[in-house]
Each structure stands twice: as structure tokens, then as C-alpha cells.
Design an enzyme around this catalytic site. Structure first.
Site, PDB file in Angstrom:
ATOM      1  NE  ARG A   1      -0.179  -5.446  11.336  1.00 32.43           N
ATOM      2  CZ  ARG A   1      -0.408  -4.839  10.187  1.00 32.43           C
ATOM      3  NH1 ARG A   1       0.378  -3.875   9.786  1.00 32.43           N
ATOM      4  NH2 ARG A   1      -1.412  -5.208   9.403  1.00 32.43           N
TER       5      ARG A   1
ATOM      6  CE  LYS B   1      -1.585   1.152   3.849  1.00 31.14           C
ATOM      7  NZ  LYS B   1      -2.275   1.107   5.159  1.00 31.14           N
ATOM      8  CB  THR B   2       3.632   2.376   2.184  1.00 32.27           C
ATOM      9  OG1 THR B   2       2.916   1.925   3.326  1.00 32.27           O
ATOM     10  CG2 THR B   2       4.292   3.689   2.491  1.00 32.27           C
TER      11      THR B   2
ATOM     12  CG  ASP C   1      -2.670   5.014   4.409  1.00 30.30           C
ATOM     13  OD1 ASP C   1      -3.414   4.079   4.053  1.00 30.30           O
ATOM     14  OD2 ASP C   1      -1.484   4.844   4.782  1.00 30.30           O
ATOM     15  CD  GLU C   2      -3.933   2.470   8.113  1.00 32.90           C
ATOM     16  OE1 GLU C   2      -4.928   1.685   8.076  1.00 32.90           O
ATOM     17  OE2 GLU C   2      -2.772   2.056   8.247  1.00 32.90           O
TER      18      GLU C   2
ATOM     19  CD  GLN D   1      -5.016  -3.989   8.000  1.00 31.86           C
ATOM     20  OE1 GLN D   1      -4.136  -3.552   8.720  1.00 31.86           O
ATOM     21  NE2 GLN D   1      -4.845  -4.154   6.699  1.00 31.86           N
TER      22      GLN D   1
END
Length: 762
Positions: free
Chosen positions: A599, A33-34, A217-218, A248
Site C-alpha cells: 500500500r 490495474k485500474t 476485478d480482484e 493478494q
DNA sequence: TCGAGAATTGTTTTT
DNA sequence: CAATTCTCGA
């Protein structure tokens, strides 16, 4: 160019080049994503978009920093792109426009602690019963209203019950006092920015024109105020790109609405949706486990992450008798595998901050280097907060909360009673405390304190004058000296005082890093940055230390090796969730578990303990249901037989005679009648009562393994850990607990709450 | 006004 | 069992 450079997969490429119009990128955990976002920004610049026309909003300052530096590396003017969190973005907008809302430019930002102090005053001033209107609860409710953008006026109109009307009144008074102090709380930063936009067409037009391309984002963790912010800015140009993963979403408790991401296409009907489902982070087993767990959620967008990576190692489940042993097991394991996974590659994740304590103790004892995230933030430490309060008062003389904090630190003979007189005077005249203090001679009954107050006013105004020509660093030094803070701290030569001096020094260093600019403006800027720093922001990679943090803090991060500790029913998922029977809440816990699992890159170890100290008492726990939800082919149960599984517990429970030792509980199978149960020594005493559901609650921990107090009756002999043996003199119900009056053999008569006293039978 | 000891209270998760 | 608030004597 960018596309080739970054080696993106087809959907990622699509997400990069779809620059115009609304776009929803559903990005699964670890799906690059980043990288995609960075490439997208670089691509926009390459297309000739000016950097100041781009706004990228991230979840943490750390993520912002990372993105900024990556963009800089791939595009020449990359560092001119505005990359920041929602809160800092709003702050920057407000600094230039807050005067339109009636705030001064140098407004203070109140953190949770400051807000609590203010709220306490509000409740006291309104003369409401602090037991019925608890400050924490009030702040929670007001925050919820703010996040939903329920205005003061609305809260008054819609308040139906007596209680709601009073809460609306508290809201009003709280807000009035914030305004008077020229201060905003965290929620106000968002709310006031939206208000600024809505009430000032010219300002909105300016920012709309400025931010022609917006990325968020998020997105799954945005609240209605944040949605409104984005929608206002993007309404005309429609270039709004949001990225997120409904699986998430873990911040419902602070107002995040998962519907923002689930309903994006309804909000922006012409939007495109791109899915990133290839995971690059984790091995096959880890991903399989994550998918297996999250599949138990009903309200979600169907999707399956896949990986082309090797299956790797299976997950490991280990159980222990007691929490300390679990901590030792983890520490030992980290050391044992340190060649394969150096300390800096490991993270230990848990549900609640309180769990870090045992881990820390064990790590310290074993000399294992660790970095703890969460708990008390650097900027929340007493001495740091004291100094920041001085600075805030210098920058914003109306900041009453800061004044109250430091007016008598170090002691200068201005005590509560004098301050209350000043407060009465200032309240009556609508003045701030410092303004009132400046008229100390007119305030009745001050007498000897008046001189001291005058000195204090002179101290602050003197420092404020100096501040005009000093850098933040120099101002801190001046303040520490002139206020006598240094002196009083230097008198002490305890280890504690030494640590405080070090912390203050660190703050001086941070101010030095901030730059040598002179005046009040950089001061305000320094202060606001300090208020918006999250603990994770300070996390540096390459320290070579094991990281300890909550599952929430771990969002957005990755580690080669992850431990998830405390995988116990009633702890994770927490008992609140279990007892409430609220499916949505349980699903949020499960998402949190999903976040934790994803993670891990290479290795994941889950563990739990049958017994652990919770609120000063041992409680017995079953294996978390989330562990059972991991498909068996992905996990090895290495240490077993020390904890009970839910299945095993239920089987035992179904045997008729099983509860014979449980006092009256047998005859009262309905938990919702247990508000008046006759005992309160075990952990049933919490979480039950009024709100208990009528559906059978999930089974609480097995109780037969510990000495169980079934009933308290007058005349019983009991033993308390603290006071030794005694005889019960009186038993009285209080709320959900029992109030026990005990005549102790050695200490005489004491009144104790059953749930906290930790009684056993003699 | 201030500090020490007693009394009282309380639990997710965070910008 | 803490951590925080309250009370009382100097």
C-alpha cells in the site's frame, strides 16, 4: 486514441486490445490495474460496443465509483456502463426477477446483525442447546455452505453426524424464516441470482445477451457462487476478462477460493494470460521488502514485481515496550514529518479492529485529525438502524426482524410476553408478525396489549399509505414524528442523545441526496443501497486526516506513507493461525502482510510492542516473523532491544533450566496434553485444547517478564484487579479455562473465569 | 412491563 | 476488561 492518451506499457496495451475471448490479467500490486481496466472499457466503447453491453465488477463501491468516473472522462457514453460490486449487481438483477423465486419485489436485505437475531430465534424455536449450537458459529457454517453453493437438500443428504444433521435442520429453518420474512442475507444475494439464472432459461438468456463483455476485478477473492455467476453469463460469448493477483488473496475466511484465479486457464482453456509486473506505486526498497516476504509462500504463481523507481528510503522497524507507547510513537512521528507527509498522506494499518482503540485514544489526546474506517458502520448505529427498521417494515411488511426491533422503540407498552403470544399465533398460521397483529383481537390472552398493538399496526399501515406519495426524505421525517421517535429522543439532553440526533439528521441528508422520487420503489432502493455500503466506501481523499483501518480494508488503496502497527507474533500472524499449524492459513496472513506493505508509495514504518492488553489482560509478544522475513538490506532497525525476536526466544528456551519456573509445563512438553493443565491464568489458556496440533507449536510469548501464575490450588491467596484480595475456595475445570470460586475479603464469594479475571499473587 | 444490577461470555479479517 | 444477556424487584 485511447492507447496514446493513456500512455500504457506494452503488456497493458495488450490487455486493453484483447477484447475477445477469455482473458486473465495477472496484475501485481501497483501495476496500473485500474488504469488498464478503464482504458479497456473505453477501448471497447471506441470499438462500437454499446455501453449497456458491458458489465464491470469491482470489489468495493468506492472502486466502482472511481472507475465509473474515469470511464466517463475518457468515453462519451462511459456513464452508461454497468459498474458495480457483485452484491449490488445481483441485487439489481434480483429486484427485477425475485418473484420467480417466490420473493416479493421489496425484499429486505439482512445484515450480519439481522441474521444473528433471526438465528437466535431459529435455535430457540428448534429447542437446540444454544451452547452447542452457537448462533455465530451456525451463521458461519451456513454462510460457508452458501458460498460453496451447497443447497439445503444437499446439506441434508450429506450430513453424516448427528450434529451435521442438526445444522442442516437449522439451515433449513433459517432459510424458511428468511423466506417468510421476504428477506435475503448477503450470501443469498449471490446464491439466489445464480439460482434465478439456473432455473429460468429466459432470464439467463436476457442477461447473457445484455452483458456481452464482462470484467471482474480482484478475481482472486471470488467464491464459488461468484464464479458460477460469471461462468453462466460468459459461457456462450466467452468474453470474460478477470483481473487479479493470487498474492493478494485475503478473503478465504469468507469463502474466496484462490483456485479460481490459479485455475482460470483450466476453466477457460482457450484463455490468454497477460502479466503486469511493473510496479508504478512504490519505491525500490518497499517493493524489495514486499517481494522478500511473499517469496516465503509456497503455493503461488512465481512472479517478481519490479520498478524503475529510485530505491527511496529504507523501511523502518521500531519496537516499544507497550502498545500505548507504540501509538504515541506513531503519532509523534506523523506530526514530526507533517511537512513532508501531510496528515492526509498517512495511513495506519493493523490486523484487528480492536487495535484501533489505543491509536484513537492517543490521537484524540494529541489533537491529531484522523479518520477511522471499520468498527461500527454508520448504518449499523443504533438510532440509524432503528429508523431503517421502520422504513424496512414500511417497504416490506413481512420483515419480522425489523418489526421486532422497533415494535417497542420508543416504548409503547408492547413487551416480550405480548410479542411472544403474537409470535405463537403467527407461527401456527404461517403469518408474518404484522399480519398476526392485524388480528390482535383474535389472539388469546392479549388483553390490554391488544389496543396498543392495534395502534402500532395502524401506525405502520398509515405510513405505508403515505409512502406511496412521499419522497424517501419526507417519509423519514414523517416516520420520526408519527412513531414518537423524535419526541422520545428530544426528551433526553445528554451528549449521547445529541449525537444520535445528528446521526439521524445525516441519514435525512443522505436520503435528500438520493433524490426526490416518490413511492415504495425508491424506498426499497434506498434501503438496499444502505445495506450494501461498506465503510471504506465512505473514505474521501482530501480530508487531510490520517486514516486508521485494518489491513483488509486497505486492499486496493495506496498512501504515500504507511504505518503497519502491531507487528507481533500471535497478533500478526494471529495465534489462532500459529497454534493451528495450518500452513495455508499462515500463507494467507503473509499475503495480508504483503498487501499492507504494497500500500505504501514512499515510506513504510513497521512497529510492534512487547506488551499489550489483549482481552483485558497483558500479554507479551515477540517480533512478528514477517518482520524477520524482510530482507535486511531493505530495512533499518531503529528502535531495538525492547522486544524479543523469535530467534532470541528460542535460544533462551533451549537452555535447560529456562523453564524451571513454569510449573508442570516442563514435564509435559506436548502441548496437546495441555487441555488438562493445572493453570489458566496466562494466555496459554486460550487456543489450546482439543484442536492443538501434535507438531510442536510455534513458541508462544516469553513469559518470564511478567508475574506468572503457575498453579491454582484451593487455599491460595490471590488478588484480582476488580475485587482485591481473596482466598481460593474452589478450582474447577471448565472447557479450556478454569472456573475459580474465590472468597474475597471485601466482596465475599464470587465465581470467576481465570483467563479473564486477571489474577496476580498476593 | 421495565429497568438496574448481576451474571455470563468472549476474540480476527467483511459484503 | 467490555459487551451482552439474565434475573429480580417494583
Amino acid at each position: 486514441m485511447i492507447l496514446q492518451d493513456m500512455s500504457l506499457n506494452p503488456p497493458q496495451q495488450e490487455a486493453v486490445v484483447a477484447t475477445e475471448g477469455p482473458l486473465l490479467i495477472l496484475a501485481g500490486a501497483g501495476s496500473g490495474k485500474t488504469r488498464t481496466l478503464t482504458a479497456r472499457v473505453a477501448y471497447l466503447l471506441e470499438q462500437g460496443i454499446r455501453p449497456w453491453n458491458i458489465l464491470a465488477i469491482t470489489f468495493t463501491n468506492k472502486a466502482a465509483e472511481e472507475m465509473r468516473s474515469r470511464v466517463r472522462a475518457s468515453a462519451p457514453e462511459g456513464d452508461k456502463v454497468w459498474v458495480a460490486t457483485f452484491h449490488s449487481t445481483c441485487l439489481r438483477i434480483l429486484r427485477s426477477g425475485a418473484d420467480r423465486l417466490g420473493y416479493g419485489k421489496d425484499f429486505s436485505i439482512y445484515d450480519t446483525d439481522d441474521s444473528r437475531v433471526l438465528m437466535r430465534r431459529v435455535i430457540k424455536e428448534l429447542d437446540f442447546d444454544p451452547k452447542q449450537f452457537r448462533e455465530r458459529e451456525m451463521l458461519r457454517q451456513i454462510s460457508a455452505m452458501k458460498n460453496k453453493m451447497i443447497s439445503l437438500a444437499e446439506s441434508e443428504v450429506t450430513a453424516a453426524s448427528f450434529r451435521e444433521k442438526r445444522i442442516a435442520r437449522i439451515y433449513q429453518e433459517y432459510q424458511r424464516r428468511l423466506m417468510l420474512a421476504n428477506a435475503m442475507d448477503f450470501d443469498d444475494l449471490l446464491l439466489n441470482t445464480v439460482k434465478l439464472f439456473e432455473e429460468n432459461e429466459d432470464i439467463l438468456a436476457y442477461w447473457r445477451n445484455r452483458f456481452r463483455y464482462i470484467l471482474i476485478d480482484e478475481y482472486q477473492d471470488t467464491n464459488p457462487a461468484q464464479f458460477r455467476f460469471a461462468e453462466l453469463l460468459a459461457r456462450e460469448h466467452r468474453n470474460l476478462c478477470v483481473v487479479g493477483d493470487d498474492d493478494q488473496s485475503i478473503y478465504r475466511f469468507r469463502g474466496a477460493e484462490i483456485r479460481n484465479i490459479l485455475g482460470f486457464e483450466k476453466d477457460f482453456p482457450e484463455s490468454r494470460v497477460i502479466r503486469l509486473e511493473q510496479n508504478y506505486r512504490s519505491t525500490g526498497h518497499i517493493l524489495g521488502a514486499a517481494n522478500g516476504v511473499i517469496a516465503h509462500n509456497r503455493s503461488r504463481r512465481e512472479k517478481t514485481l519490479w520498478t524503475s523507481q529510485e530505491p527511496g528510503e529504507k523501511l523502518i522497524w521500531r519496537e516499544y515496550e507497550e502498545a500505548r507507547e507504540e501509538a504515541r510513537g506513531i503519532a509523534r512521528d506523523i506530526v514530526k514529518e507533517r511537512d513532508r507527509f501531510p496528515y492526509g498522506d498517512c495511513a495506519v494499518l493493523y490486523r484487528t479492529n480492536a487495535q484501533s482503540r489505543v491509536l484513537e485514544e492517543v490521537f484524540v489526546a494529541q489533537g491529531l485529525p484522523y479518520r477511522l474506517i471499520g468498527g461500527i458502520n454508520f448504518y449499523e448505529r443504533r438510532e440509524v438502524k432503528d429508523l431503517l427498521s421502520y422504513l424496512r417494515l414500511i417497504a416490506n411488511p413481512r420483515d419480522d426482524v425489523s418489526l421486532r426491533r422497533i415494535v417497542n422503540v420508543p416504548r409503547r407498552g408492547i413487551g416480550d410476553s405480548s410479542l411472544e403470544r403474537v409470535a405463537a399465533y403467527s407461527d401456527a398460521r404461517g403469518l408474518s408478525l404484522l399480519e398476526a397483529m392485524d388480528q390482535a383481537e383474535q389472539i388469546p390472552d392479549l388483553k390490554r396489549a391488544a389496543g396498543k398493538i392495534r395502534e402500532f399496526v395502524d401506525l405502520i399501515s398509515g405510513l405505508r399509505m403515505e409512502a406511496l406519495s412521499l419522497s424517501v426524505e419526507a417519509l423519514i421525517e414523517r416516520t420520526l414524528h408519527k412513531s414518537g421517535y423524535y419526541e422520545s429522543l428530544n426528551e433526553e439532553d445528554s451528549i449521547e442523545a445529541e449525537a444520535r440526533r445528528e446521526n439521524l439528521q445525516e441519514l435525512v441528508n443522505k436520503a435528500a441526496d438520493f433524490g426526490g422520487e416518490v413511492g415504495l420503489e425508491p424506498l426499497s432502493q434506498f434501503l438496499s443501497e444502505a445495506s450494501l455500503v461498506a465503510d471504506v466506501d465512505e473514505l474521501e481523499s482530501g480530508e487531510g486526516k490520517v486514516v486508521l483501518m485494518t489491513l483488509h480494508s486497505a486492499k486496493g488503496l495506496e498512501f504515500p506513507k504507511v504505518y503497519m502497527a502491531g507487528m507481533e507474533q500471535q497478533l500478526f500472524p494471529g495465534d489462532r493461525v500459529l497454534f493451528s499449524g495450518d500452513e495455508a492459513e499462515l500463507e494467507e496472513e503473509r499475503r495480508l502482510c504483503y498487501v499492507g506493505i504494497t500500500r505504501a508509495m514512499k515510506k513504510l514504518i513497521l512497529s510492534g510492542a512487547a506488551r499489550r492488553m489483549v482481552n483485558g489482560q497483558f500479554s507479551t509478544h515477540l517480533i512478528s516473523q514477517f518482520v524477520d522475513e524482510i530482507p535486511a538490506e531493505h530495512i533499518i532497525r531503529e528502535r531495538q532491544g525492547l522486544m524479543m525476536s523469535r530467534a532470541r526466544y528460542e535460544e533462551k528456551r533451549d537452555r535447560a533450566d529456562y523453564f524451571s519456573g513454569f510449573g508442570r509445563r516442563e514435564s509435559r512438553p506436548d502441548y496437546d496434553t495441555m487441555g488438562d493443565r493445572p493453570f489458566g491464568a496466562d494466555n496459554f489458556s486460550r487456543g489450546f485444547g482439543k484442536k492443538a496440533p501434535s507438531a510442536p507449536a510455534p513458541s508462544p510469548a516469553a513469559k518470564e517478564e511478567k508475574p506468572l501464575m503457575t498453579e491454582f490450588a484451593v487455599g491460595d491467596r490471590v488478588v484480582s484487579r476488580r475485587f482485591g484480595a481473596g482466598t481460593l475456595a474452589q478450582v474447577e475445570e471448565q472447557g479450556q479455562d478454569l472456573l475459580l470460586t474465590v472468597d474475597f475479603d471485601k466482596y465475599g464469594r464470587k465465581v470467576l473465569m481465570a483467563a479473564y479475571a486477571g489474577f496476580t499473587r498476593e
